[in-house]
Each structure stands twice: as C-alpha cells, then as structure tokens.
Design a protein around this motif. Sequence first.
Motif, mmCIF file in Angstrom:
data_model
loop_
_atom_site.group_PDB
_atom_site.id
_atom_site.type_symbol
_atom_site.label_atom_id
_atom_site.label_comp_id
_atom_site.label_asym_id
_atom_site.label_seq_id
_atom_site.Cartn_x
_atom_site.Cartn_y
_atom_site.Cartn_z
ATOM 1 N N PRO A 171 -7.829 142.772 73.213
ATOM 2 C CA PRO A 171 -7.811 141.296 73.396
ATOM 3 C C PRO A 171 -6.954 141.212 71.864
ATOM 4 N N LEU A 172 -6.395 140.121 72.039
ATOM 5 C CA LEU A 172 -5.626 139.373 71.025
ATOM 6 C C LEU A 172 -5.724 137.771 71.247
ATOM 7 N N ASN A 173 -6.795 136.972 72.052
ATOM 8 C CA ASN A 173 -7.639 136.413 71.503
ATOM 9 C C ASN A 173 -6.311 134.862 71.251
ATOM 10 N N GLY A 174 -5.734 135.079 71.918
ATOM 11 C CA GLY A 174 -4.753 133.569 72.342
ATOM 12 C C GLY A 174 -3.383 134.332 72.675
ATOM 13 N N LYS A 175 -2.056 133.819 72.811
ATOM 14 C CA LYS A 175 -1.455 133.957 73.623
ATOM 15 C C LYS A 175 -0.369 134.940 72.641
ATOM 16 N N PRO A 176 -0.237 136.090 73.347
ATOM 17 C CA PRO A 176 0.876 136.539 73.039
ATOM 18 C C PRO A 176 2.299 136.407 73.503
ATOM 19 N N GLU A 177 3.122 136.912 72.305
ATOM 20 C CA GLU A 177 4.636 136.493 72.849
ATOM 21 C C GLU A 177 5.127 138.196 72.709
ATOM 22 N N PHE A 178 7.137 138.005 72.076
ATOM 23 C CA PHE A 178 7.171 139.485 71.389
ATOM 24 C C PHE A 178 6.576 140.184 70.788
ATOM 25 N N ASP A 193 -0.405 131.381 69.692
ATOM 26 C CA ASP A 193 -1.709 130.245 69.462
ATOM 27 C C ASP A 193 -1.979 130.572 68.056
ATOM 28 N N THR A 194 -2.223 131.209 67.444
ATOM 29 C CA THR A 194 -2.910 131.604 66.038
ATOM 30 C C THR A 194 -1.790 131.762 65.294
ATOM 31 N N SER A 195 -0.680 131.373 65.574
ATOM 32 C CA SER A 195 0.365 132.426 64.832
ATOM 33 C C SER A 195 -0.273 133.020 63.830
ATOM 34 N N ASP A 196 -0.207 134.005 64.059
ATOM 35 C CA ASP A 196 -0.787 135.591 63.063
ATOM 36 C C ASP A 196 0.150 136.665 64.289
ATOM 37 N N LEU A 197 0.758 137.277 63.580
ATOM 38 C CA LEU A 197 1.165 139.251 63.765
ATOM 39 C C LEU A 197 -0.092 139.564 63.642
ATOM 40 N N TYR A 198 0.007 140.658 65.280
ATOM 41 C CA TYR A 198 -1.179 141.395 65.207
ATOM 42 C C TYR A 198 -0.495 142.824 65.331
ATOM 43 N N HIS A 199 -1.353 143.983 64.405
ATOM 44 C CA HIS A 199 -0.625 144.968 64.568
ATOM 45 C C HIS A 199 -2.069 146.228 65.660
ATOM 46 N N LEU A 200 -1.343 146.982 66.112
ATOM 47 C CA LEU A 200 -2.403 147.712 66.886
ATOM 48 C C LEU A 200 -1.935 148.963 66.774
ATOM 49 N N ASP A 201 -2.810 149.955 67.378
ATOM 50 C CA ASP A 201 -3.023 151.539 67.540
ATOM 51 C C ASP A 201 -2.503 151.221 68.538
ATOM 52 N N ALA A 202 -1.377 152.530 69.524
ATOM 53 C CA ALA A 202 -0.671 152.205 70.571
ATOM 54 C C ALA A 202 -1.457 153.662 71.647
ATOM 55 N N GLN A 203 -2.201 154.908 70.484
ATOM 56 C CA GLN A 203 -3.166 155.132 71.617
ATOM 57 C C GLN A 203 -4.168 155.944 71.223
ATOM 58 N N TRP A 211 -2.736 139.316 60.458
ATOM 59 C CA TRP A 211 -1.835 138.993 59.177
ATOM 60 C C TRP A 211 -1.699 137.372 59.884
ATOM 61 N N PRO A 212 -1.856 136.437 59.127
ATOM 62 C CA PRO A 212 -1.156 134.560 58.707
ATOM 63 C C PRO A 212 0.334 135.107 58.902
ATOM 64 N N LEU A 213 0.789 134.171 59.468
ATOM 65 C CA LEU A 213 2.076 134.223 59.406
ATOM 66 C C LEU A 213 2.997 133.077 58.763
ATOM 67 N N ALA A 214 1.924 132.163 58.566
ATOM 68 C CA ALA A 214 1.956 130.939 57.630
ATOM 69 C C ALA A 214 3.177 131.313 56.357
ATOM 70 N N PRO A 215 4.722 130.234 56.187
ATOM 71 C CA PRO A 215 4.403 129.176 57.303
ATOM 72 C C PRO A 215 5.024 129.093 58.755
ATOM 73 N N CYS A 216 4.944 129.625 58.715
ATOM 74 C CA CYS A 216 5.444 130.230 60.229
ATOM 75 C C CYS A 216 4.089 129.630 61.458
ATOM 76 N N LYS A 217 5.333 129.020 61.956
ATOM 77 C CA LYS A 217 5.114 127.889 63.739
ATOM 78 C C LYS A 217 4.376 128.577 65.040
ATOM 79 N N SER A 218 4.317 129.049 65.664
ATOM 80 C CA SER A 218 3.961 129.999 67.293
ATOM 81 C C SER A 218 5.342 130.463 67.163
ATOM 82 N N PRO A 219 5.340 131.365 66.355
ATOM 83 C CA PRO A 219 6.229 132.392 66.378
ATOM 84 C C PRO A 219 6.190 133.280 68.233
#
Length: 347
Positions: A171-178, A193-203, A211-219
């Motif tokens: 789950p990513l709790n918002g719209k994922p992009e690239f 949606d949340t202007s966050d960067l998610y870090h995931l364990d692929a295995q 992590w929040p990307l502020a001042p970035c909006k809608s990455p």
Amino acid sequence: MRKRFTLLTILGSFAVAIVFAAVAFSRTATPAPATSGYHVIKTIPVGGEGGWDYVYVDSDARRVYVSRGTHTMVLDADTYAVVGDIPDTQGVHGIAIASDLGRGFTSNGRSNDVTIFDLKTLKAIGNVKTDANPDAILYEPVSKRVFTFNGRGKNTTAINAADGTVAGTIPLNGKPEFAAADGKGTIYVNNEDTSDLYHLDAQGLKELHHWPLAPCKSPSGLAIDAANRRLFSVCDEKVMAVVNGDTGKVVATPTICEGPDAAGFDPATGYAFASCGDGNLTVIHEDSPDKFTVIENVPTKRSARTMGLDLKTHNIFLPAADFDPPAPGERRGKMKAGSFVIVVVGK
C-alpha cells in the motif's frame, strides 16, 4: 634503522599530502560548466494516432520504447527508424525491460494489466492483472521483480518477472508516480497526493520509509544517482527536490522549467534533467552530492514533458505534438493529426 627527518623529507611529505587532498576533493566536488552543450539535434516525424506517456531507452539494445495510448512503438536509438510495434497495450503508460530475462513489460492503465513481451520478437507472451490504473512500471534487478505503481489502486503490484506470477502488493496511501531502483534491492517512488517519497524493500515487499518532499508539491518524475544515493523529484511550481536516499533529507531545491513530468540523471556527466510541457529541458550539474547548479533551460517543443535518456550517447528523446486550442471547459485541445514527433536533444 631509525629514519632521519630532513627539511627535504618534510617538504616532500607536505607535497604528497596536498596531492592526496586535491584528489579527494576532485572526487567529491566538480565545478559547474558554463553551458551543457545540449541542443535539439533532430526532430523525428512519427505521426500516427494516440497520445503518449512514458519513454524508455534500452541503451544496450539500442531501442526506444514510446507509449502511444493503445500500442507501444519501438524505434532504433541510432537511426531513429520505427522498427516494431507492440499492439493491444490499452491505456499504456510505461515500459520496463528485464534484459537478463529477455522480457519486456508494459503497464496498461485502461485494462488494468501488464503485457509481457519477448525482447527479440516484440511478440506478447502473456498478461498479468494488477490493481486499478497501473501507471509507472519498473524492473528491480536484485529481486527480479517488476513493479507497477497503480494510480487508482494507490499501491504497487509486484510481479515475478521470470514467470509472471504476482508476488504481492504494497500500500502507498496515495497516487504513486515515477519510481527508481537503487540497484541494491530497494525502490523509491513519488507519491503525488501526499508529496512524499516512499522507500520500499523489493524482496520483503514492505515500506522502509516515507519522507516529506517539502517544499516540493505534487511530485511526478523521479531519477536517481545510485552512486551518491541522491534522488531527483520534479514538482509543481518549478521545483526539483534533491533527496538523500539514506536519510530522506531534502538537500537542494534547484529551480526548473514549468510543468515537469519526467526526470533523468546521467552518471557519466553528472547532469540531472527535468523535461517540461512549457517546451524546455532544464539541465542541472551535480557539483557535489549536496550542491547543484542550474546550467540552462534548453528549448525543446511545447508538450515535450516526458523523456528517455540514452546512457550510451547521452541523447535525450522527448515525445511531443501540436494541439488545437482547447474548447471551453477543456484542459487541453485535440491533438492535431499527424503532428506527433520525437525531439532528440544531444550535443
């Protein structure tokens, strides 16, 4: 035998210390060039029906994959000729390549599935169901899994690339992009949606951080400098957020062009890129892991908002087209017939 220290010995040691210090400094900081040398070197008339989204350059196989709404076009990266087509990729957004497995994958947003195709023949092998509206797609080479980032599903589907079985979802709790992979078994993805960067364990198929990307909006677009562990998120209001991939700290916010949708990083040159719908490509130099200089905005073509970077030639491929004026209530007018092109930016 006890060593005798003379003035010459001391001066020689001092000189060696200076050399080592200079070498160490040169590895961590490189002065920004005055210009990048990038400019439009070719505009390829492609035409045909259908819009576009992501572009993927397979630098080793010399192919450029371009999504076209209901099918995926394949061009030769050197001659620019159309060399193939993958049909029936309904609502296709992105392309991922698993060279080690001889397979390619498209994320089909309209049919909520992935098309698996053979890299040699470009023929479809099969389809795998995902959650709603798979958008970005990425092959992670350590786990040997393909990940789709599902816009309406607000999650990611992990697919075992060798056999097409679904390994699970995160789950990513918002719209994922690239998304971007670090080559060590973890993935980063922008959450629009949340202007966050998610870090995931692929295995392990779990979230490690977000992590929040502020001042970035809608990455939207995301690229990575894997060696220096830096991520490049392009955002609204002409901002690029450069993030430390280990701590999540935003270390720089260079100004970019208007309306970005894709990002790139070339490890051979130290250039980061942002492509924008306003008809510009912003070129940024990585002077050191935490210092970045905007070199220039290279004119491209209005609507050239996505890009694919060729790591062999350092050329950049940007799809674009001409549009009629929007009708009342429309965000964008109708694409003019036969106007679709690929703009090639290089040196």
